[in-house]
Scaffold this motif. Structure first.
Motif, short mmCIF file in Angstrom:
data_model
loop_
_atom_site.label_atom_id
_atom_site.label_comp_id
_atom_site.label_asym_id
_atom_site.label_seq_id
_atom_site.Cartn_x
_atom_site.Cartn_y
_atom_site.Cartn_z
N ARG A 208 15.79 44.88 55.45
CA ARG A 208 16.71 43.95 56.11
C ARG A 208 17.39 44.70 57.26
O ARG A 208 18.60 44.80 57.37
CB ARG A 208 17.76 43.45 55.10
N THR B 133 22.08 42.16 49.17
CA THR B 133 22.54 40.88 48.66
C THR B 133 22.19 40.77 47.17
O THR B 133 21.44 41.58 46.63
CB THR B 133 21.86 39.72 49.40
N ARG B 134 22.70 39.72 46.54
CA ARG B 134 22.40 39.49 45.12
C ARG B 134 20.90 39.36 44.90
O ARG B 134 20.34 39.89 43.94
CB ARG B 134 23.11 38.23 44.64
N GLU B 135 20.24 38.63 45.78
CA GLU B 135 18.79 38.43 45.65
C GLU B 135 18.04 39.76 45.75
O GLU B 135 17.07 39.99 45.00
CB GLU B 135 18.30 37.47 46.74
N ASN C 191 26.71 47.11 50.01
CA ASN C 191 26.74 45.68 49.72
C ASN C 191 26.99 44.85 50.97
O ASN C 191 27.75 45.25 51.86
CB ASN C 191 27.84 45.36 48.71
N ASP C 192 26.36 43.68 51.02
CA ASP C 192 26.66 42.71 52.07
C ASP C 192 28.02 42.10 51.73
O ASP C 192 28.15 41.30 50.80
CB ASP C 192 25.57 41.64 52.10
N ASP D 98 28.25 38.25 51.56
CA ASP D 98 27.64 37.70 50.35
C ASP D 98 28.53 38.00 49.14
O ASP D 98 28.72 37.15 48.27
CB ASP D 98 26.26 38.33 50.15
N GLN E 188 31.10 35.11 46.45
CA GLN E 188 30.82 34.89 45.03
C GLN E 188 32.06 34.87 44.15
O GLN E 188 31.96 34.62 42.96
CB GLN E 188 29.86 35.98 44.53
N GLU F 180 28.28 39.39 42.60
CA GLU F 180 27.10 40.24 42.50
C GLU F 180 26.96 40.95 41.16
O GLU F 180 26.01 41.70 40.97
CB GLU F 180 27.10 41.31 43.62
#
Length: 254
Positions: free
Chosen positions: A19, A27-29, A63-64, A67, A71, A76
């Motif tokens: 990325r 991200t979480r994904e 971490n993003d 994102d 949450q 996350e």
């Protein structure tokens, strides 16, 4: 589109953070994709090494934050925890290839790898305290063991960047390797590991990780405190300041 690229070739799983337009911010994904790839090799009987690296000009900026902030209180945690558990429990040697930036979990995940190679320009930072948070991924347990209490305190209580030379001096890196040679060095290490007997390889790593229960307990304790910190005013102020590109209000950052 997944921002995690995985490839299994000649008994080695390579995980690439891809990325680069966001400096490989996680991200979480992305966490879940990495966890899935590590879990998938657990019982395949053929994978003997793992390489983790980043695409573009850095390893990962951590971490993003966008994102993460969206949450709420459970930001996350499930996906990050899944990745943490999968990496910590990985039965085959893990090699990290690091360059550019290694922020937050970009540094703490290295504590769970078996070989860490970094380019001379790499900058590491553990910024948790500057976000009103606390250390994660058992870094409050593993860093003092590796670098000593005094250096771990400097890294975690001040949250200031440090370079590859310092990281190597205090045991965070296997070696510093020039950018032009790091791919070859990492691949050579993987090839050497793959040539070893599977049983001996896995059992030697298991013996080296004899404090797994203590590590797991520390991860859980840190998570509990991390979540508490996330709901406090200091963290909320730090995140809001970051997202709105403004200075932190010291009256709210207490």
């Amino acid at each position: 589109m997944s921002h995690i690229i995985t490839e299994i070739r000649q008994h080695c799983l390579t995980i690439t953070l891809s990325r680069k337009d966001k400096k490989n911010a996680l991200t979480r994904e992305m966490y879940q994709d990495m966890a899935n790839s590590l879990i998938a090799i657990k019982n395949d009987g053929s994978t003997k090494a793992v390489i983790i690296k980043g695409d573009g000009d850095c390893f990962t900026a951590g971490n993003d934050i966008n994102d993460f902030a969206k949450q709420g209180d459970n930001a996350e945690v499930p996906e990050t925890a899944a990745f943490m558990r999968a990496l910590a429990a990985c039965e085959v040697p893990v090699i990290a290839q690091v360059h550019g930036l290694a922020v937050g979990i970009g540094t703490t995940l290295l504590l769970h790898c078996d070989f860490v190679y970094a380019t001379p320009d790499t900058r590491f930072v553990l910024p948790f305290i500057n976000l009103g948070l606390v250390p994660e991924y058992a870094s409050s347990y593993l860093l003092p063991k590796i670098a000593g209490h005094i250096k771990a305190s400097e890294w975690l209580l001040l949250g200031e960047p440090f370079g590859a030379s310092e990281a190597h001096q205090f045991g965070l890196l296997t070696a510093i390797v020039e950018q032009s040679a790091i791919d070859e060095k990492v691949n050579q290490t993987a090839e050497k590991l793959i040539a070893k007997p599977s049983f001996s390889l896995r059992q030697t790593k298991s013996l080296l990780k004899g404090d797994a229960d203590n590590v797991s307990q520390q991860i859980n304790e840190e998570f509990d405190i991390f979540l508490e910190a996330l709901g406090r005013g200091a963290a909320k102020e730090a995140f809001d300041a970051f997202l709105n590109k403004r200075p932190i209000n010291p009256e709210k950052f207490k």
